[in-house]
Design an enzyme around this catalytic site. Structure first.
Site, PDB file in Angstrom:
ATOM      1  N   GLU A  70       0.788  -1.049   0.343  1.00 59.85           N
ATOM      2  CA  GLU A  70      -0.054  -0.018   0.410  1.00 59.85           C
ATOM      3  C   GLU A  70       0.672   1.870   0.263  1.00 59.85           C
ATOM      4  O   GLU A  70       0.411   2.109   0.654  1.00 59.85           O
ATOM      5  CB  GLU A  70      -0.960  -0.021   1.423  1.00 59.85           C
ATOM      6  CG  GLU A  70      -2.357  -1.321   1.007  1.00 59.85           C
ATOM      7  CD  GLU A  70      -2.954  -0.969   1.902  1.00 59.85           C
ATOM      8  OE1 GLU A  70      -2.834  -0.275   3.061  1.00 59.85           O
ATOM      9  OE2 GLU A  70      -4.089  -1.554   1.796  1.00 59.85           O
ATOM     10  N   GLU A  90      -6.818  -7.405  -1.877  1.00 56.67           N
ATOM     11  CA  GLU A  90      -7.329  -7.442  -0.073  1.00 56.67           C
ATOM     12  C   GLU A  90      -9.183  -6.771  -0.078  1.00 56.67           C
ATOM     13  O   GLU A  90      -9.520  -6.183  -0.820  1.00 56.67           O
ATOM     14  CB  GLU A  90      -6.987  -6.777   0.345  1.00 56.67           C
ATOM     15  CG  GLU A  90      -5.587  -7.150   1.064  1.00 56.67           C
ATOM     16  CD  GLU A  90      -4.092  -5.810   1.866  1.00 56.67           C
ATOM     17  OE1 GLU A  90      -5.261  -4.968   2.748  1.00 56.67           O
ATOM     18  OE2 GLU A  90      -3.446  -5.489   2.110  1.00 56.67           O
TER      19      GLU A  90
HETATM   20  C1  BMA Z   1      -5.493  -3.314   4.833  1.00 54.76           C
HETATM   21  C2  BMA Z   1      -4.227  -4.225   4.844  1.00 54.76           C
HETATM   22  C3  BMA Z   1      -3.110  -3.884   6.394  1.00 54.76           C
HETATM   23  C4  BMA Z   1      -4.704  -3.866   7.675  1.00 54.76           C
HETATM   24  C5  BMA Z   1      -5.701  -4.238   6.550  1.00 54.76           C
HETATM   25  C6  BMA Z   1      -7.559  -3.737   7.362  1.00 54.76           C
HETATM   26  O1  BMA Z   1      -4.382  -1.983   4.925  1.00 54.76           O
HETATM   27  O2  BMA Z   1      -2.388  -3.880   4.669  1.00 54.76           O
HETATM   28  O3  BMA Z   1      -2.746  -3.224   6.714  1.00 54.76           O
HETATM   29  O4  BMA Z   1      -4.251  -4.760   8.673  1.00 54.76           O
HETATM   30  O5  BMA Z   1      -6.410  -3.664   5.571  1.00 54.76           O
HETATM   31  O6  BMA Z   1      -7.867  -2.191   7.983  1.00 54.76           O
END
Ligand code: BMA
Length: 824
Positions: free
Chosen positions: A488, A585
């Site tokens: 990120e 994610e």
């Molecule tokens: C993303 C991940 C983590 C975090 C998750 C939940 O940004 O890369 O950094 O724990 O979200 O917030």
């Protein structure tokens, strides 16, 4: 001065390229081999003449700065676990102990021990003290002589102790608090600040994690506590050798299209202590593939590498390594023998795996942008899985069994991939061994996350050593399919997370490119040509490169991968999700089960609004967000019994999380083969997150200790190789059959009939989704309890109410079953 870690980037010295011997020279080769063996024996070389290794694992003396705490500490290990094991502190995970025990990481601890040298020192040309991992900032001394300093827990440190080693030795590792070191480094960086300074207060963590090469989440995260450990966290030993020593040995496979042949690249990195070059022969043997090749090599003095290319016998059928759900994970036993004119013989036993990986970014008809998908062994594969975080705050508690349980659970839930997230650690060898064995592909981040990072000389030097060490250590694993620069950080700059004034942005972009492109990427491309590299996640991939490595919007659905979190909209509503190329994610929180919480809390903590419940929630407003989602679909628990109410709430958060993730994941899976308004062609769903670091509310589907949350059971279904999905859009019901199978799947629509009193029971079974299932018994009068239905379950029971006398035999004879898929 830092210890002499693995040389960054390229071999320290160039080596004369080894030459492959042709078949015609076989006799000459045999003679040469015999001669070499004879010479080597005369020179006292044999397995017995090989390096002498003395492990320094075990019990060390451990003390704090002012000497008020002294105890025995295990190596590998860390201060926290040593204190806990000796009963000097409680379980660090119990209740509020993370903040109570902050003093441990603020103190400076020293590990020390004496050891006897188990060999005659005079017989050895070189003796090294080797640390596979030091966490993190320490001064290393032997017999009161400073050998060097360590500042990177991801590095391997080797100190030359030839001139200082005695018969009895005293070794000391004097640690400096990681927290004070990071603060000091940030203070010294005077020209401009490197944000973020500190984590949000809800995380109760430490500041400036980005100024130290240490597990970033050990300073706290939005799912984890702050335990900035100190300790010798990996193997430590003495190695004595003459002539040469093999430091790294790795294999990578390639498929040479022009020759239609597999080949193996074998890289060996040596430290040669002789003053003259050493010649020798290397024989590689893979019996099952009828492949044997011998090379003549010449090792130059100093540290350097030799690269051998072995062509696999074309007449042997090579079975490739496949991801879970797509085939077997075949590996071949291989022996590599080094017979040198001086020194000893080395025999290396390894497993050779054959698989190719391509990250395909190419135009898609009907859609602006580029695709983003993985082709494994020439086949596009939909990536199904999750994100991996460290399994414990104390790495020495992570055993083979811990890893096996978690990784096997991933495979059992039909996952084929995990992303080793950049805020944790490069995992231990066993982690990747298991992934190789069970077919879990690894998207491997470098350890940088959610921050900007300095690029001053010492810091960069340390990172360069880290990167080449980790790539050399890990590149033989077929499970690793991608190197990725960070988590990120492209997005952090592009979306200006840290409110950097526009005029200053250039400085940070320059640092970004310097770190991830000019250093990390360069080293990776030199060290490993067998797998792709991306600079960040999320990224727009080639489009980001085109825009100078930082895209305007790294979350663009037409390029690369995306991270997506939305806690305010209804998560059962699929229209809120981005039709992305690759979802790397996405997630929702839930609470771990009561049995898991109970172990680290007391009765007064057992309510949703207790101080404990607030304390364990590290994501701002997280507990309320869960309730808000619950309220959309359920009545909130009302029990007057507070414990029952707490348990009911925990249960509902898990139901909610499971259903939300099902909706979102199914959306990504059915978006695989369509383009709607220019979006789609989704080829990956890695949800956040697989596992937990402690017992607390989080996005995980596996609780600390490995227990499956409801989400993990759901994942087993929503990641199934054959998935029926039905969803409604503006009054129209859409039905998808999603398949990961390599062959077309034929449905089998089956029924059995039985009689109960004067009704008949039909049990229907299907192997895939069956829309508009119609049962027909010809002219037998009567009606079914249901008909023309969508069959999403494997099994369904339908009742037949006859209007005249009939029998099971008659019904069976007359029955026909039709569904939409039968219509041609
Ligand atoms: C993303 C991940 C983590 C975090 C998750 C939940 O940004 O890369 O950094 O724990 O979200 O917030």
């Amino acid at each position: 001065m830092a210890g002499s870690a693995a040389p960054p980037g390229q071999p320290a010295r160039s080596w004369r390229p080894p030459c492959r011997l042709s078949a015609g020279r076989a006799l000459l080769l045999l003679l040469l081999l015999l001669l070499l063996l004879a010479t080597a024996r005369r020179a006292g070389a044999s397995a017995a003449g090989g390096p002498e290794v003395r492990s320094l694992r075990g019990s060390w003396r451990l003390g704090n700065a002012n000497g008020s705490v002294v105890l025995r500490g295990e190596v590998p290990g860390c201060v926290h676990t040593a204190l806990h094991r000796r009963g000097l502190i409680q379980d660090p995970y119990y209740r509020f102990n993370d903040v109570m025990y902050r003093w441990i990481s603020l103190d400076n601890w020293t590990y020390s021990r004496t050891f006897k040298t188990p060999f005659d020192i005079r017989k050895w040309q070189k003796v090294n003290l080797i640390f596979e991992g030091v966490d993190t900032v320490a001064q290393i001394l032997i017999n009161n002589v400073t050998l060097g300093r360590t500042d990177n827990m991801f590095n391997r440190y080797s100190f030359d102790i030839t001139s200082v080693i005695k018969e009895v030795n005293f070794v000391e590792v004097r640690f400096l608090s990681a927290v004070s070191y990071a603060a000091e480094q940030s203070r010294c960086h005077k020209v401009y600040s490197i944000p973020p300074a500190c984590p949000p207060p809800v995380q109760k963590g430490e500041c400036h994690a980005n100024f130290i090469r240490k597990e970033q989440c050990s300073f706290s995260w939005d799912w984890g506590p702050s335990f900035p450990t100190q300790g010798i966290w990996k193997d430590v030993r003495i190695e004595a050798y003459n002539h040469y020593r093999l430091i790294y040995f790795s294999l990578t496979s390639f498929f040479v299209k022009s020759a239609q042949q597999w080949s193996l690249e074998i890289e060996s990195i040596f430290d040669v202590v002789s003053s003259k070059p050493i010649a020798g022969l290397v024989t590689v043997n893979i019996p099952k593939l009828q492949t044997q090749q011998t090379f003549s090599v010449r090792l130059q003095p100093g540290e350097g590498s030799i690269v051998l290319l072995v062509n696999i016998n074309k007449s042997s059928a090579v079975e490739a390594w496949w991801p879970n759900g797509h085939g077997k994970q075949t590996g071949y036993n291989m022996t590599t023998t080094f017979i040198m004119e001086a020194g000893y013989q080395i025999e290396k036993f390894s497993k050779a795996y054959f698989r190719t990986v391509e990250l395909v970014q190419e135009p898609i008809p009907g859609s602006p942008g580029l695709s983003f998908y993985f082709r494994i062994n020439g086949r596009p594969i939909f990536i199904k899985g999750s994100n991996w975080i460290p399994a414990d705050s104390f790495q020495d508690r992570v055993t083979y069994d811990t890893l096996w349980l978690l990784l096997k659970s991933a495979a059992d839930a039909n996952m084929n991939a995990l992303r080793v997230w950049g805020g944790g650690v490069y995992e231990q060898d066993e982690f990747y061994d298991i992934c190789d064995e069970i077919g879990i592909m690894i998207w491997q981040d470098f350890m940088f996350a959610c921050a900007l990072y300095p690029t001053d000389k010492n810091y960069l030097e340390s990172i360069r050593a880290e990167v080449s060490h980790q790539v050399r250590r890990l590149k033989s694993h077929p499970s690793i399919i991608l190197w990725s620069g960070n988590n990120e950080n492209e997005a952090a700059i592009a979306s200006n997370w840290f409110s950097i004034p526009y005029a200053d942005k250039e400085v940070y972009i320059k640092d970004y490119v310097m770190l991830y492109v000019k250093n990390i990427r360069e080293i990776v491309l030199t060290e490993d040509k067998s797998r792709p590299f991306i600079a960040s996640s999320p990224t727009n991939g080639l489009e980001s490169v085109k825009e100078g490595w930082i895209s305007q919007n790294p979350y663009d659905t037409h390029y690369g991968d995306t991270h997506f979190y939305d806690y305010s909209n209804d998560c059962w509503n699929w229209t809120v999700y981005p039709k992305t190329r690759f979802a790397s994610e996405y997630g929702f929180q839930s609470w771990p089960s009561f049995s898991t919480i109970e172990k680290v809390s007391s009765a007064e903590d057992w309510s949703y609004t207790s101080n404990f419940s607030l304390h364990r929630q590290h994501h701002e407003n997280g507990n309320d967000q869960m309730l808000q989602q619950l309220e959309r679909h359920f009545k909130l628990p009302q029990s007057t019994d507070p414990i029952k109410k707490f348990k009911d709430t925990i249960y509902l958060t898990q139901v909610m999380q499971a259903q939300c993730m099902k909706t979102e994941t199914e959306f990504y899976r059915f978006s695989q083969s369509e383009i709607i308004k220019g979006e789609g062609h989704t080829m990956g769903a890695l949800y956040w997150q697989l596992n937990d670091i402690w017992q607390a509310p989080s996005w995980a589907s596996l609780e600390y200790g490995g227990k499956w949350k409801l989400l993990h059971y759901f994942a087993q279904n929503f990641f199934a190789p054959l998935l029926p999905v039905a969803y409604e859009d503006k009054g129209v019901l859409y039905i998808y059959g999603v398949s990961d199978l390599h062959v077309d799947h034929k449905l089998s629509l089956r029924a059995s009939v039985s009689q109960r009193d004067d009704i008949y029971i039909f049990v229907l079974q299907t192997t895939a989704i069956a829309p508009f299932v119609s049962l027909d018994v010809g002219s037998i009068k009567g009606r079914f309890s249901d008909n023309g239905f969508l069959m999403t379950e494997k099994k369904k029971v339908v009742v037949f109410y006859p209007w005249e006398p009939t029998s099971v035999e008659e019904l069976e004879k007359s029955l026909t079953l039709t569904s939409l898929v039968d219509v041609v």
